[in-house]
Write an enzyme that holds these catalytic residues in place. Structure first.
Site, PDB file in Angstrom:
ATOM      1  N   PRO A   8       8.233  12.051  -4.744  1.00  0.00           N
ATOM      2  CG  PRO A   8       8.421  14.249  -5.684  1.00  0.00           C
ATOM      3  CD  PRO A   8       8.757  12.496  -5.864  1.00  0.00           C
ATOM      4  CE  LYS A   9      -0.673  12.291  -6.079  1.00  0.00           C
ATOM      5  NZ  LYS A   9      -0.895  12.307  -7.249  1.00  0.00           N
ATOM      6  N   GLY A  34       0.773  -1.128  -0.154  1.00  0.00           N
ATOM      7  CA  GLY A  34       0.102   0.038  -0.049  1.00  0.00           C
ATOM      8  C   GLY A  34       0.855   1.111   0.112  1.00  0.00           C
ATOM      9  NE  ARG A  91      18.693   9.861  -7.284  1.00  0.00           N
ATOM     10  CZ  ARG A  91      18.484  10.722  -8.227  1.00  0.00           C
ATOM     11  NH1 ARG A  91      17.456  11.035  -8.912  1.00  0.00           N
ATOM     12  NH2 ARG A  91      19.814  11.190  -8.576  1.00  0.00           N
ATOM     13  CE  LYS A 126      20.972   8.586   3.945  1.00  0.00           C
ATOM     14  NZ  LYS A 126      20.935   9.809   4.999  1.00  0.00           N
ATOM     15  N   GLY A 127      15.604   5.391   2.610  1.00  0.00           N
ATOM     16  CA  GLY A 127      14.131   4.719   2.820  1.00  0.00           C
ATOM     17  C   GLY A 127      13.489   5.707   3.983  1.00  0.00           C
ATOM     18  CB  VAL A 128      10.260   7.507   3.209  1.00  0.00           C
ATOM     19  CG1 VAL A 128      11.486   8.722   2.729  1.00  0.00           C
ATOM     20  CG2 VAL A 128       9.592   6.904   2.187  1.00  0.00           C
ATOM     21  N   GLY A 129       9.914   4.564   4.970  1.00  0.00           N
ATOM     22  CA  GLY A 129       9.084   3.836   5.472  1.00  0.00           C
ATOM     23  C   GLY A 129       8.567   3.815   6.841  1.00  0.00           C
ATOM     24  CD  GLU A 130      10.354   0.090   9.452  1.00  0.00           C
ATOM     25  OE1 GLU A 130      10.133  -0.812  10.133  1.00  0.00           O
ATOM     26  OE2 GLU A 130      11.175  -0.404   8.362  1.00  0.00           O
TER      27      GLU A 130
HETATM   28 MO1  MOS Z   1       9.028  -3.644   8.771  1.00  0.00          MO
HETATM   29  S1  MOS Z   1       8.380  -3.656  10.941  1.00  0.00           S
HETATM   30  O1  MOS Z   1      10.461  -3.755   8.672  1.00  0.00           O
HETATM   31  O2  MOS Z   1       8.065  -4.770   7.985  1.00  0.00           O
END
Ligand code: MOS
Length: 749
Positions: free
Chosen positions: A643-644, A477, A639, A712-716
């Site tokens: 952006p959205k 998602g 990078r 890098k990453g923005v998920g958590e």
């Molecule tokens: Mo996540 S808690 O690395 O799925």
């Protein structure tokens, strides 16, 4: 523009599709119901399975009325430990670092309330549900052990996934004794449940010794191997399809018992079987976040510089496995303290086993650390932001290494500006809104590692000028199917419209895990490399072809642009992909690529994403009801591919933070061990009314070391700064320091 802003690989360049704020490519399918989630699959001859969950938290099942269940119309079979087909692996063994001990009807023991104790398989969901009710189990019950005081304490062998439970840099006792000021902060956090919108669901079908499963999973190829191992068949005999996930948050990263039960049921009955967990069944067998009790001790010198950070965390786990929330580790990489000490304890209780959940370790640990930092700023008589800037880590405090990049200073500055932080009164209780509600402002630092795992991808350039690019990635998602497709398109030098991007099934190259906030970096690197490889092969064909305008151009002198290869020494000379393939009599050319971090860079640099979160709360002076009225987060994560979508994910991360700070709390009755609030009516998560204004600023950051893409990453990371920021804002409004989450009204009375 320097090349590092548009990284190249061979003849391709990132930055045509990547960087654009594209909308989700699967958005329409999802909102119109056309997207096929696991439970939407209905193969011919489908049977429905419902498991009966234990009504006790600890003990044994003595009897089950299997006959009554079987006698119910429509019930096809009842699976219990007596007739359940064998597994090739013992579910009580820890046979892989990323596998949990689980329950698959291996015996009659009960280890937590709601644990599967039998499975009813029927022609309809209704019949299976009624059959499960008719089982009427009886038990030999033992007292449930729940909570820090009810459970058994022990020293955990590891925290998180294989992490060290202790860390020491310098002499903490000596540093504490020598400090001008020492402040100890105690924070408790509750059990939390992932509560993805889509419950864990699975449809399993056997064809001889070949297995097809539809089930949401965050690490598809790894899961395929896991299922294969449980059933003693080669991985290539398993097809796992997971094109869409209705959220995961860590809970769909590992294999869970109910999935095995469904596959076993398909084996037992010889027919396809579907098992969809009910919402209440999400509070047991599919992980949660353990509760923590943390103590953070900060010391400062006469100039208010940190002399030490000591962080001890105790976390709850189950009676039979050891996933320990690594909360104390969050203190090792955030502020410039010369002396660091982290340690962990654990407590066994009669619940399901916890697992990774939304920034495991960082979310809980930073919540405590940020409150501790705010208290130390108060001691120092300093603005909380100035105090953090004074203790800004120029190099990674734990390892002493240079950062691969760190633009946190600009996050602080831009976030503060946007929020309007300047002029904030130091003392609490000084601000009110026009209705007399107490107003408070707080802030916190967001931080999360920028890992890379391992992934592979395949790219095929076709004679019609289009391309197929694929990797078994997972879109939970968050928009992976879009962001990865953007990278894939740049990799093959085409517009995204000309690229078919396939993802989400196990017959594709291993896309790695959508976890650890490292999916875009890892799978994206593999996709870019695969495209580059295919384009390089095409360029080689063209440059050897006397009929090509590129004939004789050396490799470095050709660049892919929108389906053409262009000579850089004479841009009027170019050749289209379609023409090159047609002249060569080829229908396609294929490339492959891998994504993994350069080991030398990994060794040399510390790699983290960073951010600053600012929160405003209003607190009713009579009722002490807390409203988070504004959140502003400024984040630097290398990078940004889209952006959205990145802003959307970071907004979501901050909203998790609101849930952590004010709402989420998994409560188990200490007498029975049962979840008390095992549904979305009782387990509260933020709704729109709880988050009136959430804003993400994306701060530019160039990183030459994390990977070739600079991603890098923005998920958590969004959750990590937000929890403390809200708690600190509540103090600023009321003068009451938060000691446990979620912040209850009663704590402010
Ligand atoms: Mo996540 S808690 O690395 O799925």
């Amino acid at each position: 523009m320097p090349d590092t802003l548009n990284p190249t690989a061979g003849h391709v360049r990132l930055g045509s599709n990547a960087g654009q704020p594209m909308s989700r490519r699967d958005g329409i399918a999802k909102v119109t119901g056309a997207a096929t989630y696991a439970a939407d699959n209905r193969p011919d001859g489908l049977l429905y399975a419902v498991y009966a969950g234990a009504g006790i938290a600890r003990g044994r099942v003595i009897s089950l009325d299997v006959e009554a269940a079987k006698a119910h119309p429509g019930v096809f079979e009842v699976m219990t430990p007596d007739n359940r087909p064998p597994l090739a692996l013992d579910p009580d063994e820890k046979h892989h670092f990323f596998a949990w001990r689980t329950e698959a009807l291996q015996n009659d023991s009960v280890r937590y309330a709601g644990q599967p104790i039998a499975l009813v398989i029927a022609e309809t969901l209704e019949a299976a549900t009624e059959g499960a009710r008719l089982l009427a189990p009886t038990y030999d019950e033992q007292p449930a052990r729940i909570g820090f005081d009810g459970g058994e304490a022990y020293d955990p062998p590891a925290v998180g996934i294989g992490g060290n439970p202790t860390f020491e840099k310098g002499d903490a006792e000596a540093a504490e004794a020598a400090s001008a000021k020492v402040v100890e902060t105690k924070i408790a956090t509750p059990m939390q449940y992932h509560n993805a919108m889509e419950p864990h669901a699975i449809v399993a079908q056997w064809d001889g010794d070949r297995l097809t499963i539809d089930t949401p999973n965050q690490a598809i190829v790894m899961a395929r191997g896991g299922f294969a191992a449980y059933f003693g068949i080669p991985p290539e005999n398993v097809t796992l399809r997971s094109p869409y996930l209705g959220g995961g948050f860590g809970s769909k990263a590992i294999l869970v018992g109910p999935q095995l039960l469904c596959i076993l049921a398909a084996k037992l009955t010889g027919r396809p079987v579907k098992l969809t967990l009910r919402r209440d069944q999400m509070y047991g067998p599919v992980q949660h976040r353990g509760a923590t009790r943390q103590t953070v001790t900060l010391g400062t010198d006469g100039d208010n510089r940190l002399t030490m950070i000591k962080h001890h965390a105790v976390a709850t786990t189950s009676s039979f496995d050891d996933f320990i929330e690594g909360a104390a580790n969050a203190s090792q990489n955030t502020y410039a303290a010369p002396v660091l000490q982290s340690s962990h304890g654990a407590v066994r209780q009669d619940t399901g086993t916890p697992g990774p959940m939304r920034a495991p370790g960082e979310a809980t640990g930073s919540a405590a650390l940020e409150v501790a930092m705010d208290r130390m700023a108060e001691e120092a008589g300093m603005d909380p932001l100035d105090f953090r800037l004074l203790n800004y880590a120029e190099t990674d405090p734990a390892s002493g290494k240079e950062y691969s990049s760190k633009n946190l200073r600009e996050c602080y500055a831009e976030g503060a500006k946007r929020f309007g932080w300047a002029g904030r009164p130091l003392a609490p209780g000084m601000m009110k809104d026009e209705f007399g509600r107490l107003k408070g402002w707080g802030m916190g630092t967001a931080m999360f590692p920028a890992p890379m795992f391992h992934a592979q991808a395949r790219a095929v350039l076709k004679a019609d000028g289009t391309a197929l690019v694929e990797t078994a990635g997972a879109d939970m998602g968050q928009g992976a199917w879009t962001a990865l497709a953007q990278i894939a398109a740049d990799g093959v030098g085409l517009h995204a419209d000309k690229v078919e991007f396939r993802s989400g099934t196990s017959d594709q190259p291993d896309g790695g895990v959508a976890g650890g906030s490292g999916h875009t970096a890892t799978a994206g690197s593999a996709l870019f490399a695969a495209g580059s490889d295919a384009v390089a092969k095409l360029a080689e064909i063209a440059m050897k072809d006397p009929d090509s305008p590129l004939f004789g151009a050396d490799n470095a002198g050709v660049e892919a642009r929108d389906g053409r290869l262009v000579r850089l020494d004479d841009e009027s000379r170019s050749d289209s992909y379609a023409d090159i393939l047609a002249r060569a009599g080829l229908s396609e050319v294929e490339g492959s690529g891998t994504g993994a971090r350069n080991p030398a860079d990994a060794e040399a640099r510390a790699m983290f994403s960073h951010g600053a979160v600012f929160a405003e709360v209003l607190v009713d002076p009579d009722l002490f009801q807390i409203r988070v009225t504004r959140l502003v987060g400024a984040f630097a994560a290398g990078r940004i591919i889209n952006p959205k979508l990145a802003a959307s994910q970071l907004n979501g991360g901050m909203i998790w933070g609101v849930g952590f700070a004010l709402h989420e709390e998994g409560i188990h009755d200490p007498r029975t061990g049962r979840p008390v609030n095992g549904d979305l009516a009782g387990y509260h998560v933020p709704v729109n009314a709880d988050v009136p204004s959430v804003e993400t600023l994306l701060i530019d950051e160039e990183d030459r070391f994390v990977n070739a893409l600079g991603v890098k990453g923005v998920g958590e990371m969004g959750i990590s700064g937000t929890v403390g920021a809200i708690a600190n804002a509540v103090w600023h409004a009321t003068g009451t320091r938060v000691t446990s989450f979620p912040i209850h009204i009663s704590a402010l009375l």
